[in-house]
Design a protein around this motif. Structure first.
Motif, short mmCIF file in Angstrom:
data_model
loop_
_atom_site.label_atom_id
_atom_site.label_comp_id
_atom_site.label_asym_id
_atom_site.label_seq_id
_atom_site.Cartn_x
_atom_site.Cartn_y
_atom_site.Cartn_z
N LYS A 181 0.83 -1.21 0.00
CA LYS A 181 0.00 0.00 0.00
C LYS A 181 0.86 1.26 0.00
N ARG A 182 1.86 1.25 0.85
CA ARG A 182 2.71 2.43 1.02
C ARG A 182 3.45 2.76 -0.28
N GLU A 197 -3.31 2.06 -14.08
CA GLU A 197 -2.10 1.41 -14.59
C GLU A 197 -1.46 0.52 -13.52
N ILE A 198 -1.43 1.01 -12.29
CA ILE A 198 -0.86 0.22 -11.19
C ILE A 198 -1.65 -1.07 -11.01
N ASP A 199 -2.96 -0.95 -10.93
CA ASP A 199 -3.79 -2.13 -10.70
C ASP A 199 -3.74 -3.09 -11.88
N GLY A 200 -3.70 -2.55 -13.10
CA GLY A 200 -3.62 -3.41 -14.27
C GLY A 200 -2.35 -4.23 -14.27
N LEU A 201 -1.23 -3.61 -13.95
CA LEU A 201 0.05 -4.31 -13.92
C LEU A 201 0.10 -5.32 -12.78
N PRO A 212 -3.92 -3.10 -5.81
CA PRO A 212 -3.85 -2.43 -4.51
C PRO A 212 -4.77 -1.22 -4.38
N CYS A 213 -4.97 -0.47 -5.47
CA CYS A 213 -5.84 0.70 -5.38
C CYS A 213 -7.30 0.30 -5.16
N ALA A 214 -7.77 -0.69 -5.93
CA ALA A 214 -9.14 -1.17 -5.75
C ALA A 214 -9.32 -1.80 -4.37
N GLN A 215 -8.29 -2.47 -3.89
CA GLN A 215 -8.39 -3.09 -2.56
C GLN A 215 -8.48 -2.03 -1.48
N GLY A 262 -13.13 6.71 -4.95
CA GLY A 262 -11.84 6.71 -4.29
C GLY A 262 -10.80 6.86 -5.38
N PHE A 263 -10.00 5.85 -5.57
CA PHE A 263 -9.11 5.82 -6.73
C PHE A 263 -9.93 5.60 -8.01
N PHE A 264 -11.07 4.93 -7.85
CA PHE A 264 -11.99 4.66 -8.96
C PHE A 264 -13.39 5.11 -8.56
N LYS A 265 -14.29 5.20 -9.52
CA LYS A 265 -15.68 5.56 -9.25
C LYS A 265 -16.52 4.30 -9.17
N TYR A 266 -17.57 4.34 -8.31
CA TYR A 266 -18.42 3.16 -8.10
C TYR A 266 -19.88 3.59 -8.13
N GLU A 267 -20.72 2.68 -8.62
CA GLU A 267 -22.16 2.93 -8.60
C GLU A 267 -22.66 2.81 -7.19
N GLU A 268 -23.64 3.62 -6.86
CA GLU A 268 -24.23 3.58 -5.52
C GLU A 268 -24.90 2.23 -5.30
#
Length: 270
Positions: A181-182, A197-201, A212-215, A262-268
């Motif tokens: 995370k850090r 890009e981070i999560d894809g890799l 890690p971003c989605a987590q 957050g790092f990504f957008k989510y449906e309510e």
């Protein structure tokens, strides 16, 4: 998960809305992960009932239980007050555990004059039953048979238990995960890569469903910050930039899944 062996589970919260949400989520998870779908389900034939109540019903609930787990937010004074209350209210044969993701049970109990200090432990779950591992950790005062009971019962309820052999801030997994995370936050702060890009890799290399971003979004960025601040208390040499990055996101209302972005957008979700 704790209701998979047919035993009743009592959920206590002072917020009625949280109790309503918990009930709905339990019903949803029971449909998603029916009995017989997990390794520990071979002898499980019926769900245990679950009851919800306000703190006024806490003493009665404890009187009908063998285990009490605090699951309040990752705020040390709040957790300490709940554990102290449980020590007073819970009968002597009830195991009392913290679900803290970073604080050790020894740290949470430090300075307390407890009635039964040998029955306290830590049980850190992730997002059951989607993720079944749990980490179980004792304090110096915890009776060995308490830990053995928790290991046995966790396995019987469909969890995959791991014993933390020495007191450890962050247990086992979260100590390693904290470094990931850090560094992720450091990479973002330096503009080396985007969250996508981070999560894809990360997913492509490790073949995992989430990066890690989605987590972090799933956990909640405010919770992630609380945990990082605790690590920094113990290890002042840790870089400040990752926490500053989180503070800016939180100030902008970006908490992750629970706020819709957050790092990504989510449906309510309801």
């Amino acid at each position: 998960m704790w209701s998979r062996c047919g035993r009743p589970v009592h959920i206590v919260d002072r917020n009625p809305l949280q109790l309503e949400r918990a009930s709905a989520q339990i019903q949803k998870l029971r449909q998603t992960w029916p009995l017989g779908s997990l390794p520990g389900d071979r002898t499980n034939t019926a769900w245990g009932a679950f009851a919800v109540s306000s703190p006024d019903g806490l003493a009665d609930s404890l009187g009908q239980s063998w285990l009490a787990i605090e699951c309040v937010p990752e705020v040390r004074p709040l957790k300490r007050s709940i554990l102290q209350e449980l020590d007073v209210l819970a009968p002597a044969d009830v195991i009392v555990a913290s679900n803290s993701s970073s604080f050790t049970i020894s740290e949470l109990l430090q300075g307390f004059q407890l009635q039964s200090p040998d029955r306290f432990a830590s049980i850190h779950s992730y997002w059951p039953p989607e993720t079944t591992p749990v980490e179980i950790m004792g304090a110096e005062s915890t009776r060995p048979e308490i830990l053995q009971t928790l290991m046995t019962q966790a396995a019987a309820h469909g969890f995959q238990p791991f014993l933390v052999r020495r007191s450890s801030t962050g247990y086992i997994y979260n100590r390693i995960w904290a470094a990931i995370k850090r560094e992720t936050l450091q990479v973002l702060d330096e503009g080396v890569a985007t969250a996508a890009e981070i999560d894809g890799l990360f997913k492509a290399v490790l073949q995992t469903p989430k990066g890690p971003c989605a987590q972090m979004d799933t956990v909640g960025l405010d919770v992630v910050l609380n945990i990082e601040e605790h690590y920094a208390e113990e290890r002042p040499e840790l870089p400040k930039a990752p926490r500053t990055y989180l503070e800016k996101m939180i100030a902008g209302g970006k908490l992750g899944v629970k706020s819709g972005e957050g790092f990504f957008k989510y449906e309510e979700t309801k």
